[in-house]
Motif scaffolding. Structure first.
Motif, PDB file in Angstrom:
ATOM      1  N   ASP B  13      84.906  63.318 -37.421  1.00 36.29           N
ATOM      2  CA  ASP B  13      85.146  61.830 -37.082  1.00 36.29           C
ATOM      3  C   ASP B  13      85.927  61.810 -35.942  1.00 36.29           C
ATOM      4  OD1 ASP B  13      83.959  60.572 -39.380  1.00 36.29           O
ATOM      5  OD2 ASP B  13      85.864  61.479 -40.616  1.00 36.29           O
ATOM      6  N   GLY B  14      85.436  60.781 -34.871  1.00 36.70           N
ATOM      7  CA  GLY B  14      85.998  60.381 -33.719  1.00 36.70           C
ATOM      8  C   GLY B  14      87.337  59.827 -33.958  1.00 36.70           C
ATOM      9  N   PRO B  15      88.234  59.425 -32.853  1.00 39.01           N
ATOM     10  CA  PRO B  15      89.493  58.612 -33.085  1.00 39.01           C
ATOM     11  C   PRO B  15      89.234  57.348 -33.262  1.00 39.01           C
ATOM     12  CG  PRO B  15      88.996  59.427 -30.664  1.00 39.01           C
ATOM     13  CD  PRO B  15      88.049  60.212 -31.528  1.00 39.01           C
ATOM     14  N   TYR B  16      90.191  56.694 -33.717  1.00 45.69           N
ATOM     15  CA  TYR B  16      90.199  55.167 -34.205  1.00 45.69           C
ATOM     16  C   TYR B  16      89.162  54.827 -35.063  1.00 45.69           C
ATOM     17  CZ  TYR B  16      93.197  55.556 -30.255  1.00 45.69           C
ATOM     18  OH  TYR B  16      94.326  55.922 -29.285  1.00 45.69           O
ATOM     19  N   GLU B  17      88.450  55.721 -35.957  1.00 44.70           N
ATOM     20  CA  GLU B  17      87.430  55.344 -36.859  1.00 44.70           C
ATOM     21  C   GLU B  17      87.732  55.407 -38.331  1.00 44.70           C
ATOM     22  OE1 GLU B  17      84.066  57.510 -35.724  1.00 44.70           O
ATOM     23  OE2 GLU B  17      84.013  56.463 -33.887  1.00 44.70           O
ATOM     24  N   GLN B  18      88.210  56.313 -38.661  1.00 49.81           N
ATOM     25  CA  GLN B  18      88.440  56.661 -40.036  1.00 49.81           C
ATOM     26  C   GLN B  18      89.762  57.281 -40.352  1.00 49.81           C
ATOM     27  OE1 GLN B  18      86.363  56.695 -42.866  1.00 49.81           O
ATOM     28  NE2 GLN B  18      84.646  55.923 -41.631  1.00 49.81           N
ATOM     29  N   ALA B  19      90.262  56.776 -41.806  1.00 50.22           N
ATOM     30  CA  ALA B  19      91.442  57.247 -42.227  1.00 50.22           C
ATOM     31  C   ALA B  19      91.307  58.855 -42.699  1.00 50.22           C
ATOM     32  CB  ALA B  19      91.796  56.699 -43.441  1.00 50.22           C
ATOM     33  N   ARG B  20      90.168  59.392 -42.639  1.00 48.68           N
ATOM     34  CA  ARG B  20      90.009  60.839 -43.062  1.00 48.68           C
ATOM     35  C   ARG B  20      90.730  61.499 -41.845  1.00 48.68           C
ATOM     36  NH1 ARG B  20      84.806  59.415 -44.821  1.00 48.68           N
ATOM     37  NH2 ARG B  20      84.034  59.308 -42.415  1.00 48.68           N
ATOM     38  N   THR B  21      90.670  61.128 -40.659  1.00 50.64           N
ATOM     39  CA  THR B  21      91.351  61.804 -39.650  1.00 50.64           C
ATOM     40  C   THR B  21      92.900  61.856 -39.780  1.00 50.64           C
ATOM     41  OG1 THR B  21      89.667  61.053 -37.952  1.00 50.64           O
ATOM     42  CG2 THR B  21      91.680  61.881 -37.160  1.00 50.64           C
ATOM     43  N   VAL B  22      93.486  60.589 -40.027  1.00 46.89           N
ATOM     44  CA  VAL B  22      94.874  60.907 -40.482  1.00 46.89           C
ATOM     45  C   VAL B  22      94.982  61.749 -41.705  1.00 46.89           C
ATOM     46  CG1 VAL B  22      96.850  59.594 -41.404  1.00 46.89           C
ATOM     47  CG2 VAL B  22      95.127  58.513 -39.565  1.00 46.89           C
ATOM     48  N   THR B  23      94.168  61.764 -42.631  1.00 47.71           N
ATOM     49  CA  THR B  23      94.624  62.642 -43.854  1.00 47.71           C
ATOM     50  C   THR B  23      94.625  64.137 -43.561  1.00 47.71           C
ATOM     51  OG1 THR B  23      93.597  61.043 -45.361  1.00 47.71           O
ATOM     52  CG2 THR B  23      93.813  63.224 -46.118  1.00 47.71           C
ATOM     53  N   GLN B 127      87.418  84.831 -41.913  1.00 49.42           N
ATOM     54  CA  GLN B 127      88.628  85.291 -41.499  1.00 49.42           C
ATOM     55  C   GLN B 127      89.623  84.733 -42.121  1.00 49.42           C
ATOM     56  OE1 GLN B 127      88.720  85.482 -37.279  1.00 49.42           O
ATOM     57  NE2 GLN B 127      87.166  86.890 -37.064  1.00 49.42           N
ATOM     58  N   SER B 128      89.657  83.347 -42.612  1.00 48.00           N
ATOM     59  CA  SER B 128      90.536  82.726 -43.124  1.00 48.00           C
ATOM     60  C   SER B 128      90.714  82.797 -44.785  1.00 48.00           C
ATOM     61  CB  SER B 128      90.071  81.146 -42.781  1.00 48.00           C
ATOM     62  OG  SER B 128      90.246  80.979 -41.456  1.00 48.00           O
ATOM     63  N   ASP B 129      91.962  82.258 -45.179  1.00 52.54           N
ATOM     64  CA  ASP B 129      92.078  82.328 -46.508  1.00 52.54           C
ATOM     65  C   ASP B 129      91.257  81.236 -47.213  1.00 52.54           C
ATOM     66  OD1 ASP B 129      94.538  84.557 -47.019  1.00 52.54           O
ATOM     67  OD2 ASP B 129      95.190  83.453 -45.523  1.00 52.54           O
ATOM     68  N   ASN B 130      91.108  80.074 -46.396  1.00 53.40           N
ATOM     69  CA  ASN B 130      90.421  79.120 -46.988  1.00 53.40           C
ATOM     70  C   ASN B 130      89.721  78.288 -45.884  1.00 53.40           C
ATOM     71  OD1 ASN B 130      88.875  77.474 -49.015  1.00 53.40           O
ATOM     72  ND2 ASN B 130      90.885  77.558 -50.279  1.00 53.40           N
ATOM     73  N   THR B 131      88.806  77.549 -46.130  1.00 53.13           N
ATOM     74  CA  THR B 131      88.048  76.624 -45.199  1.00 53.13           C
ATOM     75  C   THR B 131      87.535  75.288 -45.769  1.00 53.13           C
ATOM     76  OG1 THR B 131      87.199  78.520 -44.065  1.00 53.13           O
ATOM     77  CG2 THR B 131      86.139  76.341 -43.524  1.00 53.13           C
ATOM     78  N   LEU B 132      88.021  74.188 -45.175  1.00 53.84           N
ATOM     79  CA  LEU B 132      87.813  72.741 -45.859  1.00 53.84           C
ATOM     80  C   LEU B 132      87.070  72.051 -44.552  1.00 53.84           C
ATOM     81  CD1 LEU B 132      88.366  70.587 -47.982  1.00 53.84           C
ATOM     82  CD2 LEU B 132      90.343  69.969 -46.568  1.00 53.84           C
ATOM     83  N   ILE B 133      85.860  71.695 -45.223  1.00 49.14           N
ATOM     84  CA  ILE B 133      84.782  71.023 -44.224  1.00 49.14           C
ATOM     85  C   ILE B 133      85.074  69.518 -44.521  1.00 49.14           C
ATOM     86  CG2 ILE B 133      82.367  70.859 -43.461  1.00 49.14           C
ATOM     87  CD1 ILE B 133      83.564  73.450 -42.985  1.00 49.14           C
ATOM     88  N   VAL B 134      85.292  68.684 -43.670  1.00 42.46           N
ATOM     89  CA  VAL B 134      85.354  67.198 -43.823  1.00 42.46           C
ATOM     90  C   VAL B 134      84.399  66.659 -42.928  1.00 42.46           C
ATOM     91  CG1 VAL B 134      86.947  65.286 -43.617  1.00 42.46           C
ATOM     92  CG2 VAL B 134      88.059  67.502 -43.851  1.00 42.46           C
ATOM     93  N   GLY B 135      83.459  66.154 -43.682  1.00 43.61           N
ATOM     94  CA  GLY B 135      82.293  65.744 -43.021  1.00 43.61           C
ATOM     95  C   GLY B 135      82.066  64.273 -42.960  1.00 43.61           C
ATOM     96  N   THR B 136      81.295  63.638 -42.026  1.00 43.38           N
ATOM     97  CA  THR B 136      81.181  62.074 -41.989  1.00 43.38           C
ATOM     98  C   THR B 136      80.529  61.594 -43.040  1.00 43.38           C
ATOM     99  OG1 THR B 136      79.102  62.396 -40.686  1.00 43.38           O
ATOM    100  CG2 THR B 136      81.426  61.995 -39.514  1.00 43.38           C
ATOM    101  N   ARG B 137      80.589  60.096 -43.374  1.00 42.71           N
ATOM    102  CA  ARG B 137      79.812  59.692 -44.482  1.00 42.71           C
ATOM    103  C   ARG B 137      79.123  58.566 -43.707  1.00 42.71           C
ATOM    104  NH1 ARG B 137      80.646  63.375 -46.416  1.00 42.71           N
ATOM    105  NH2 ARG B 137      82.070  63.748 -48.385  1.00 42.71           N
TER     106      ARG B 137
END
Lengths: 108, 137
Positions: B13-23, B127-137
């Motif tokens: 998500d781009g800036p100023y669009e979604q609360a997902r970015t803040v989370t 290489q990571s212990d975990n990966t979280l993908i946060v997609g757009t909706r």
């Protein structure tokens, strides 16, 4: 048994997709997996006293650990001592804990 | 550190669009304070989050000049997260998808953010212990 962390940021009144996501959580739990459903942002709205749970009750009944982000609850004026039985307020630390633990994590 | 973990996040998500970015930034801040190593792959509009030419602006409706309005800038949040990770003994590595940067002309990123490809996300995930993908909706 696998361990899952599912993150739901939308409410079930916005889109029917959320009910499908609830069904995914329930199905995973019924299949014997350890499942956490972390509600964040508007995902916590069904936890408001008097709101329709729209499938979330089935999630609770299936044994999923349903958590509501404390910050999101506060932002929306949802008192933590009024949450429906089966939904517990939790800090976002839980998500980082479970990611670090290596759970299969899906942002729904 | 024995319990040092590496977590990878992908955001879109781009800036100023979604609360997902803040989370996601809350998650990054929490993990940074634990001293974890963090990778962020910015895809699509998210490449504008560390865009260095973001600037504060006045708000005539509020009657504020730029300093009084003190409008929050995502590039400052990204810089703060990088500093927080460093302060606690970890690191935050930020890669912007190069094609997404070109499409948006978002070439100027703040220090600590670099250009890459989705292949970098794949390597991080390995290489990571975990990966979280946060997609757009």
């Amino acid at each position: 048994m696998e361990k899952y962390l599912l993150i739901e940021s939308r409410d079930p009144y916005e889109t029917r997709e959320v009910e499908n996501n609830y069904a995914l959580a329930s199905s995973l739990a019924i299949a014997g997996n350890d499942v956490t459903l972390f509600l964040v942002q508007n995902g916590v709205l069904p936890a408001r006293k008097g709101a329709k749970l729209n499938g979330l009750q089935e999630v609770i009944n299936s044994g999923v650990h349903v958590l509501g982000d404390e910050f999101s609850l506060r932002e929306r004026g949802i008192a933590m001592d009024t949450l429906p039985k089966g939904i517990r307020a939790a800090p976002i630390d839980v998500v980082v804990d479970q990611l670090a633990e290596g759970r299969k994590a899906i942002w729904l | 550190m024995k319990d040092k973990k590496t977590l990878t996040f992908s955001i879109m998500d781009g800036p100023y669009e979604q609360a997902r970015t803040v989370t996601v930034f809350r998650l990054l801040d929490n993990a940074a304070r634990r001293g974890y190593n963090l990778n962020v792959f910015a895809y699509e509009g998210a490449v504008n989050l560390p865009f260095s030419k973001q600037s504060k602006h006045p708000n005539a409706v509020h009657g504020h000049d730029a300093a009084e309005e003190d409008h929050p800038l995502p590039k400052d949040w990204v810089a703060s997260l990088i500093q927080t990770a460093k302060k606690h003994g970890g690191a935050l590595d930020w890669i912007n998808c190069g094609l997404c940067v070109d499409e948006r002309g978002a070439h100027e990123a703040i220090e600590g953010c670099r250009r890459g490809t989705p292949g970098d996300l794949w390597k991080w995930a390995q290489q990571s212990d975990n990966t979280l993908i946060v997609g757009t909706r």
